[in-house]
Scaffold this motif. Structure first.
Motif, PDB file in Angstrom:
ATOM      1  N   ALA A 226       0.772  -0.951  -0.039  1.00  0.00           N
ATOM      2  CA  ALA A 226       0.012   0.021   0.052  1.00  0.00           C
ATOM      3  C   ALA A 226       0.979   1.493  -0.066  1.00  0.00           C
ATOM      4  CB  ALA A 226      -1.068  -0.171   1.270  1.00  0.00           C
ATOM      5  N   PRO A 227       0.817   2.034  -0.929  1.00  0.00           N
ATOM      6  CA  PRO A 227       1.562   3.407  -0.918  1.00  0.00           C
ATOM      7  C   PRO A 227       1.187   4.172   0.128  1.00  0.00           C
ATOM      8  CG  PRO A 227      -0.111   3.609  -2.759  1.00  0.00           C
ATOM      9  CD  PRO A 227      -0.220   2.105  -2.157  1.00  0.00           C
ATOM     10  N   LEU A 228       2.158   4.965   0.651  1.00  0.00           N
ATOM     11  CA  LEU A 228       1.954   6.052   1.744  1.00  0.00           C
ATOM     12  C   LEU A 228       1.391   7.064   1.141  1.00  0.00           C
ATOM     13  CD1 LEU A 228       5.126   5.748   3.866  1.00  0.00           C
ATOM     14  CD2 LEU A 228       3.013   4.882   4.424  1.00  0.00           C
ATOM     15  N   PRO A 229       0.288   7.733   1.857  1.00  0.00           N
ATOM     16  CA  PRO A 229      -0.375   9.135   1.187  1.00  0.00           C
ATOM     17  C   PRO A 229       0.703  10.299   1.319  1.00  0.00           C
ATOM     18  CG  PRO A 229      -1.125   8.651   3.432  1.00  0.00           C
ATOM     19  CD  PRO A 229      -0.432   7.636   2.920  1.00  0.00           C
ATOM     20  N   SER A 230       0.615  11.302   0.345  1.00  0.00           N
ATOM     21  CA  SER A 230       1.214  12.362   0.114  1.00  0.00           C
ATOM     22  C   SER A 230       0.765  13.256   1.464  1.00  0.00           C
ATOM     23  CB  SER A 230       1.109  13.218  -0.963  1.00  0.00           C
ATOM     24  OG  SER A 230      -0.330  13.511  -1.360  1.00  0.00           O
ATOM     25  N   ASP A 231      -0.362  13.156   1.816  1.00  0.00           N
ATOM     26  CA  ASP A 231      -0.585  14.126   3.049  1.00  0.00           C
ATOM     27  C   ASP A 231      -0.805  13.326   4.080  1.00  0.00           C
ATOM     28  OD1 ASP A 231      -1.764  15.947   4.567  1.00  0.00           O
ATOM     29  OD2 ASP A 231      -3.601  16.300   3.875  1.00  0.00           O
ATOM     30  N   ALA A 232      -0.077  13.688   5.005  1.00  0.00           N
ATOM     31  CA  ALA A 232       0.373  12.547   6.229  1.00  0.00           C
ATOM     32  C   ALA A 232      -0.690  12.942   7.539  1.00  0.00           C
ATOM     33  CB  ALA A 232       1.603  12.337   6.729  1.00  0.00           C
ATOM     34  N   ARG A 233      -1.582  13.960   7.245  1.00  0.00           N
ATOM     35  CA  ARG A 233      -2.410  14.565   8.210  1.00  0.00           C
ATOM     36  C   ARG A 233      -3.346  13.237   8.435  1.00  0.00           C
ATOM     37  NH1 ARG A 233      -4.756  19.974   6.422  1.00  0.00           N
ATOM     38  NH2 ARG A 233      -4.937  18.862   4.571  1.00  0.00           N
ATOM     39  N   SER A 234      -3.650  13.035   9.771  1.00  0.00           N
ATOM     40  CA  SER A 234      -4.377  11.987  10.204  1.00  0.00           C
ATOM     41  C   SER A 234      -5.896  12.152  10.421  1.00  0.00           C
ATOM     42  CB  SER A 234      -3.634  11.225  11.305  1.00  0.00           C
ATOM     43  OG  SER A 234      -3.564  12.023  12.572  1.00  0.00           O
ATOM     44  N   ASP A 235      -6.295  13.760  10.383  1.00  0.00           N
ATOM     45  CA  ASP A 235      -7.455  14.288  11.146  1.00  0.00           C
ATOM     46  C   ASP A 235      -8.492  14.182   9.799  1.00  0.00           C
ATOM     47  OD1 ASP A 235      -6.022  16.039   9.831  1.00  0.00           O
ATOM     48  OD2 ASP A 235      -6.631  17.670  10.812  1.00  0.00           O
ATOM     49  N   THR A 236      -8.057  13.609   8.473  1.00  0.00           N
ATOM     50  CA  THR A 236      -8.981  13.615   7.301  1.00  0.00           C
ATOM     51  C   THR A 236      -8.907  12.438   6.598  1.00  0.00           C
ATOM     52  OG1 THR A 236      -6.949  14.611   6.103  1.00  0.00           O
ATOM     53  CG2 THR A 236      -8.585  16.127   6.844  1.00  0.00           C
ATOM     54  N   ALA A 237      -9.761  12.030   5.967  1.00  0.00           N
ATOM     55  CA  ALA A 237      -9.773  10.956   4.987  1.00  0.00           C
ATOM     56  C   ALA A 237      -9.027  11.329   3.599  1.00  0.00           C
ATOM     57  CB  ALA A 237     -11.176  10.342   4.816  1.00  0.00           C
ATOM     58  N   VAL A 238      -8.224  10.060   3.325  1.00  0.00           N
ATOM     59  CA  VAL A 238      -7.394  10.287   2.263  1.00  0.00           C
ATOM     60  C   VAL A 238      -7.908   9.218   1.191  1.00  0.00           C
ATOM     61  CG1 VAL A 238      -5.044  10.123   1.252  1.00  0.00           C
ATOM     62  CG2 VAL A 238      -5.576  11.103   3.665  1.00  0.00           C
ATOM     63  N   GLN A 239      -8.035   9.524   0.009  1.00  0.00           N
ATOM     64  CA  GLN A 239      -8.454   8.423  -0.915  1.00  0.00           C
ATOM     65  C   GLN A 239      -7.023   8.104  -1.585  1.00  0.00           C
ATOM     66  OE1 GLN A 239     -11.498   7.619  -1.913  1.00  0.00           O
ATOM     67  NE2 GLN A 239     -12.479   9.049  -0.820  1.00  0.00           N
ATOM     68  N   GLN A 240      -7.011   6.590  -2.156  1.00  0.00           N
ATOM     69  CA  GLN A 240      -5.994   6.015  -2.425  1.00  0.00           C
ATOM     70  C   GLN A 240      -6.464   4.802  -3.410  1.00  0.00           C
ATOM     71  OE1 GLN A 240      -3.407   7.931  -1.048  1.00  0.00           O
ATOM     72  NE2 GLN A 240      -2.261   5.981  -0.833  1.00  0.00           N
ATOM     73  N   GLN A 241      -5.391   4.479  -4.565  1.00  0.00           N
ATOM     74  CA  GLN A 241      -5.747   3.564  -5.146  1.00  0.00           C
ATOM     75  C   GLN A 241      -4.670   2.655  -5.451  1.00  0.00           C
ATOM     76  OE1 GLN A 241      -7.078   5.444  -8.914  1.00  0.00           O
ATOM     77  NE2 GLN A 241      -5.005   5.742  -9.533  1.00  0.00           N
ATOM     78  N   ILE A 242      -4.718   1.378  -6.006  1.00  0.00           N
ATOM     79  CA  ILE A 242      -3.599   0.523  -6.471  1.00  0.00           C
ATOM     80  C   ILE A 242      -4.003  -0.573  -7.590  1.00  0.00           C
ATOM     81  CG2 ILE A 242      -4.404  -1.487  -4.580  1.00  0.00           C
ATOM     82  CD1 ILE A 242      -1.715  -1.572  -3.923  1.00  0.00           C
ATOM     83  N   GLN A 243      -3.200  -0.850  -8.345  1.00  0.00           N
ATOM     84  CA  GLN A 243      -3.551  -1.674  -9.548  1.00  0.00           C
ATOM     85  C   GLN A 243      -2.950  -3.131  -9.332  1.00  0.00           C
ATOM     86  OE1 GLN A 243      -1.984  -0.656 -13.190  1.00  0.00           O
ATOM     87  NE2 GLN A 243      -3.833  -0.682 -14.351  1.00  0.00           N
TER      88      GLN A 243
END
Length: 421
Positions: free
Chosen positions: A85-102
């Motif tokens: 799983a790639p790490l999100p660019s925005d490391a803030r933990s107080d918001t949801a982050v959209q991710q995708q993987i192929q």
């Protein structure tokens, strides 16, 4: 990149294997990662893209991964394939982050079983799971066929109702998610309270163990104190016994010292007696030496006397053969008498010698015993004359020395001196 897996083979053992665990489904938190836009089926032979949302309840880490699991799995070790799983660019933990993987088609399953996406953290715990899907081709049931306008309107109405229901469901889902989050918070609080309770129970058990240990130790100390009191009482009795023994021994010592003083006094008396006895012994020794010397002189005198007596007897024998007494009287000579003052008890042979000397002249004319003055006739035999003469003398059994019978004490001393030699 994930390792190649198949239905009939196990996973390749490489250094890129994901972290897994034997944690069961009951301990997993599926709401922390939400999978979006998951189709009911995917066409085999093509790549697929997995969309998911990281909520504010999870902190992504470098070893998190997304795996494809066959429905019915029990632990995270039963994955079919996976991608890091790639790490999100925005490391803030107080918001949801959209991710995708192929996922590449080469690594996807080839059967038509039901599978689902799962997000697993680096501790091997599942944080989110998707709805089930299949890998199969499109069928005629999946092709939309438009026939009439009325049907279209009916379908649109149905779609509208479905969208409305979908919105309601989404709202309900959001509400449920919110409730789930609140429940998780409460669960965490309950878990913390449970942990605190367990900690308190553990501390209580430890305190109870320590209390029991202290009670046991206190009991042992009391028993030890009782034992020491008994030992102290015994020691006091022993001290009393030792004191009594000491007094008794002191009394015995005093008695022994008095007895020793008496013994020392007796020893001094004995020493004086021994000294006196030594002096007496020395005097006796001197007397014995004097007696030995006197005995030696007496023996010498006795020897002289014996020679003279033998000479006298020889002259007497000659007198028997010679008829004339004048010749015999001329052959005799006066016998010198030893000095009396040289002997301790005097010379016992002086009188006998004088008698024998005087009698020698008489024997020229007559036969007369020199001791008892008995007269024998001239014609008497010599044996008749010698028998009475010898009955008046004592002969030493050792040296054949002759003594007068009247001087028996001198004869006994002479024989005793032979025993001392």
């Amino acid at each position: 990149m994930g390792a190649e897996l198949s239905k009939t083979s196990t996973m390749d053992e490489t250094s890129d294997e994901p972290p897994t665990s034997a944690v069961l489904l009951d301990n997993c938190h599926f709401s922390q990662v939400i999978f979006n836009n998951v189709d009911k089926f995917y066409v085999p032979g093509g790549d697929i893209t997995c969309y998911y949302t990281l909520t504010q309840n999870i902190v992504p880490r470098g070893k998190d991964w997304v795996g494809i699991f066959r429905v019915g799995w029990k632990t995270t070790r039963e994955y079919y394939t996976f991608m890091w799983a790639p790490l999100p660019s925005d490391a803030r933990s107080d918001t949801a982050v959209q991710q995708q993987i192929q996922f590449k088609a080469y690594y996807l399953p080839k059967d038509d079983e039901y599978y689902q996406f799962c997000y697993v953290d680096q501790d091997g715990v599942v944080r989110g799971a998707s709805v089930p899907f299949q890998f199969r081709a499109e069928t005629e049931d999946d092709i939309l066929v438009v026939t009439t306008q009325g049907e279209v309107e009916e379908v649109e109405l149905q779609n509208k109702n479905l969208r409305k229901e979908n919105e309601e469901l989404k709202a309900n889902c959001a509400s449920l998610e919110k409730q789930n989050i609140n429940l998780e918070k409460e669960l965490n609080k309950m878990q913390e309270l449970q942990n605190s309770l367990e900690s308190l129970r553990s501390n209580t058990e430890k305190l109870e163990l320590e209390l029991n240990s202290l009670k046991k130790e206190n009991k042992q100390l009391k028993e030890l104190d009782d034992c020491r009191e008994a030992e102290l009482h015994q020691l006091k009795e022993q001290i009393q016994n030792v004191t009594s023994d000491k007094e008794r021994l002191e009394t015995r010592l005093k008695t022994a010292l008095d007895h020793m003083d008496q013994l020392q006094s007796q020893v001094l008396n004995y020493e004086k007696e021994v000294e006196n006895l030594s002096l007496m012994d020395r005097d006796k020794t001197e007397q014995l030496e004097s007696l030995k010397e006197e005995n030696r002189q007496l023996r010498a005198i006795g020897t002289q006397q014996k020679r003279r007596e033998d000479e006298l007897l020889r002259h007497l024998a000659q007198a028997e053969e010679v008829s004339s007494f004048s010749v015999a009287s001329q052959a005799q000579a006066p016998i010198p008498s030893p000095e009396v003052g040289r002997f301790l008890f005097g010379n016992p042979y002086c009188a006998a010698g004088a008698k024998l000397g005087a009698g020698a002249a008489d024997l020229v004319s007559i036969r007369k015993c020199p001791t008892c003055d008995e007269v024998f006739p001239e014609d008497s035999e010599t044996s008749q004359y010698e028998a009475p003469v010898q009955s008046h003398v004592l002969k030493c059994p050792v040296c054949s020395e002759i003594f007068e019978k009247s001087n028996k004490q001198v004869f006994d001393d002479h024989v005793f001196c032979h025993g001392l030699e």
